[in-house]
Design a protein around this motif. Structure first.
Motif, PDB file in Angstrom:
ATOM      1  N   GLN A 132       0.826  -1.211   0.000  1.00  0.00           N
ATOM      2  CA  GLN A 132       0.000   0.000   0.000  1.00  0.00           C
ATOM      3  C   GLN A 132       0.860   1.262   0.000  1.00  0.00           C
ATOM      4  N   ASN A 133       1.954   1.234   0.791  1.00  0.00           N
ATOM      5  CA  ASN A 133       2.858   2.382   0.821  1.00  0.00           C
ATOM      6  C   ASN A 133       3.526   2.595  -0.534  1.00  0.00           C
ATOM      7  N   ALA A 134       3.932   1.475  -1.179  1.00  0.00           N
ATOM      8  CA  ALA A 134       4.575   1.575  -2.492  1.00  0.00           C
ATOM      9  C   ALA A 134       3.597   2.105  -3.530  1.00  0.00           C
ATOM     10  N   LYS A 135       2.350   1.645  -3.474  1.00  0.00           N
ATOM     11  CA  LYS A 135       1.333   2.109  -4.417  1.00  0.00           C
ATOM     12  C   LYS A 135       1.055   3.598  -4.228  1.00  0.00           C
ATOM     13  N   GLU A 136       1.018   4.023  -2.973  1.00  0.00           N
ATOM     14  CA  GLU A 136       0.796   5.441  -2.685  1.00  0.00           C
ATOM     15  C   GLU A 136       1.996   6.283  -3.135  1.00  0.00           C
ATOM     16  N   MET A 137       3.187   5.704  -2.977  1.00  0.00           N
ATOM     17  CA  MET A 137       4.398   6.413  -3.371  1.00  0.00           C
ATOM     18  C   MET A 137       4.484   6.575  -4.884  1.00  0.00           C
ATOM     19  N   VAL A 138       4.123   5.550  -5.632  1.00  0.00           N
ATOM     20  CA  VAL A 138       4.254   5.574  -7.091  1.00  0.00           C
ATOM     21  C   VAL A 138       3.076   6.275  -7.747  1.00  0.00           C
ATOM     22  N   PHE A 139       1.851   5.924  -7.328  1.00  0.00           N
ATOM     23  CA  PHE A 139       0.655   6.427  -8.010  1.00  0.00           C
ATOM     24  C   PHE A 139      -0.098   7.502  -7.220  1.00  0.00           C
ATOM     25  N   GLY A 140       0.265   7.687  -5.943  1.00  0.00           N
ATOM     26  CA  GLY A 140      -0.447   8.645  -5.116  1.00  0.00           C
ATOM     27  C   GLY A 140       0.325   9.923  -4.877  1.00  0.00           C
ATOM     28  N   GLU A 141       0.079  10.500  -3.713  1.00  0.00           N
ATOM     29  CA  GLU A 141       0.681  11.793  -3.378  1.00  0.00           C
ATOM     30  C   GLU A 141       1.815  11.677  -2.362  1.00  0.00           C
ATOM     31  N   LYS A 142       1.970  10.488  -1.760  1.00  0.00           N
ATOM     32  CA  LYS A 142       2.995  10.317  -0.728  1.00  0.00           C
ATOM     33  C   LYS A 142       4.339   9.992  -1.377  1.00  0.00           C
ATOM     34  N   LYS A 143       4.988  11.009  -1.925  1.00  0.00           N
ATOM     35  CA  LYS A 143       6.207  10.807  -2.694  1.00  0.00           C
ATOM     36  C   LYS A 143       7.467  10.839  -1.842  1.00  0.00           C
ATOM     37  N   LYS A 144       7.552  11.804  -0.955  1.00  0.00           N
ATOM     38  CA  LYS A 144       8.794  12.037  -0.238  1.00  0.00           C
ATOM     39  C   LYS A 144       8.877  11.192   1.025  1.00  0.00           C
ATOM     40  N   ARG A 145      10.123  10.959   1.453  1.00  0.00           N
ATOM     41  CA  ARG A 145      10.355  10.251   2.701  1.00  0.00           C
ATOM     42  C   ARG A 145       9.949  11.140   3.875  1.00  0.00           C
ATOM     43  N   SER A 146       9.691  10.503   5.026  1.00  0.00           N
ATOM     44  CA  SER A 146       9.305  11.269   6.204  1.00  0.00           C
ATOM     45  C   SER A 146      10.450  12.172   6.639  1.00  0.00           C
ATOM     46  N   ALA A 147      10.114  13.229   7.393  1.00  0.00           N
ATOM     47  CA  ALA A 147      11.131  14.171   7.859  1.00  0.00           C
ATOM     48  C   ALA A 147      12.163  13.488   8.746  1.00  0.00           C
ATOM     49  N   ILE A 148      11.724  12.482   9.523  1.00  0.00           N
ATOM     50  CA  ILE A 148      12.654  11.764  10.410  1.00  0.00           C
ATOM     51  C   ILE A 148      13.665  10.979   9.584  1.00  0.00           C
ATOM     52  N   VAL A 149      13.185  10.238   8.591  1.00  0.00           N
ATOM     53  CA  VAL A 149      14.073   9.444   7.741  1.00  0.00           C
ATOM     54  C   VAL A 149      15.014  10.344   6.940  1.00  0.00           C
ATOM     55  N   GLU A 150      14.462  11.441   6.410  1.00  0.00           N
ATOM     56  CA  GLU A 150      15.274  12.372   5.627  1.00  0.00           C
ATOM     57  C   GLU A 150      16.342  13.017   6.507  1.00  0.00           C
ATOM     58  N   GLY A 151      15.968  13.375   7.739  1.00  0.00           N
ATOM     59  CA  GLY A 151      16.928  13.965   8.663  1.00  0.00           C
ATOM     60  C   GLY A 151      18.029  12.989   9.041  1.00  0.00           C
ATOM     61  N   PHE A 152      17.659  11.731   9.260  1.00  0.00           N
ATOM     62  CA  PHE A 152      18.666  10.717   9.563  1.00  0.00           C
ATOM     63  C   PHE A 152      19.597  10.516   8.377  1.00  0.00           C
TER      64      PHE A 152
END
Length: 292
Positions: free
Chosen positions: A162-182
């Motif tokens: 579901q996360n992959a589908k949302e990432m590819v075809f939906g609006e949830k493109k970017k990584r979370s702020a926590i993951v990006e900060g790490f």
């Protein structure tokens, strides 16, 4: 169901950040031959040490200081010779992949290595779950943990899709702020964690009573050890997203290289910096024509 591997570059363009690409390229460059051999020795050593302990533990459960179930159904689990062989092959292919692609295609090396390491960690987690289940005396409680472990596996599989589908075809493109900060401060965070770990073990050396307290605490929590393996499965929510991102980064490697302005010698290596990417050149030409 929509195929999560069929996204176009336009659909996945925003899923990959500049820091993500920078860490991949720099990380692959830092993999010298010596470090790769150390990685091989480390992964192999850790796995076979834990595997050997699981066999020894299962065969000597009557010699422990706590009461264990000698009829534990997990004793024969993962004792087949094919299990360590498969894990050894996965480790070997991972190392060979890094050796072969590290100077030729950093992105491909990253994608293949992460996929193989995810498989290795999943199989390794099964072994950890077995060892923790051997420490549980109650059969009903072991069955509860088994059902919970299966539930976590199913949940992570469905949630990852579901996360992959949302990432590819939906609006949830970017990584979370926590993951990006790490990702941006990875070395600093790991250094801090290493320092905390060093202080922890130093405290045990200076204050022996702390070690005794830890032993008693672990003894009291022994029946809850399988929960650590169940919770460990949740890490694959992150690992699976890394595999999907690296898949598309590899699939549209030249497009992402151009977007982030990475030199070909860094991306493909000196031998492949003049590689002819005809499809991308044609696409660039069409874009220029459309713009005019």
């Amino acid at each position: 169901m929509r195929n999560i591997f069929s996204g176009s570059f336009g659909q996945v363009e925003d899923t990959v950040s500049k820091s993500y690409v920078k860490n991949i390229v720099n990380g692959m460059k830092e993999f010298s031959f010596g470090r790769i051999i150390i990685l091989l020795i480390f992964l192999t050593g850790v796995f076979y040490a834990v595997y050997g302990f699981s066999i020894y533990f299962g065969n000597n459960m009557d010699g422990t200081s706590v009461s264990l179930d000698l009829n534990n159904e997990y004793i024969p689990f993962l004792t087949n010779i094919w299990y360590p062989i498969v894990q050894g092959i996965v480790i070997l292919i991972t190392v060979v992949n890094i050796l072969y692609f590290r100077r030729k295609n950093s992105v491909k090396a990253f994608f293949i290595s992460n996929t193989l390491l995810a498989i290795f960690l999943l199989l390794f987690l099964f072994l950890v779950f077995k060892i923790t289940q051997l420490a549980v005396y109650s059969f009903p409680l072991r069955m509860v943990y088994t059902l919970l472990f299966i539930y976590c596996l199913v949940y992570v599989s469905i949630r990852s899709y579901q996360n992959a589908k949302e990432m590819v075809f939906g609006e949830k493109k970017k990584r979370s702020a926590i993951v990006e900060g790490f990702s941006r401060n990875r070395k600093t965070i790991l250094s801090v964690l290493a320092g905390i770990g060093g202080l922890y073990y130093l405290g045990k050396v200076i204050f022996p009573a702390a070690g005794d307290l830890e032993t008693r605490l672990m003894g009291g929590l022994i029946d809850f050890l399988p929960l650590s393996a169940c919770l460990g499965i949740l890490v694959f929510l992150y690992l699976n997203s890394v595999v999907i991102r690296s898949y598309y980064l590899n699939k549209y490697a030249e497009e992402f290289r151009i977007k982030f302005g990475v030199d070909k010698s860094e991306w493909y290596g000196e031998k492949h910096k003049d590689k002819d990417h005809t499809n991308v050149k044609n696409q660039d030409g069409m874009r220029d024509t459309n713009n005019t």
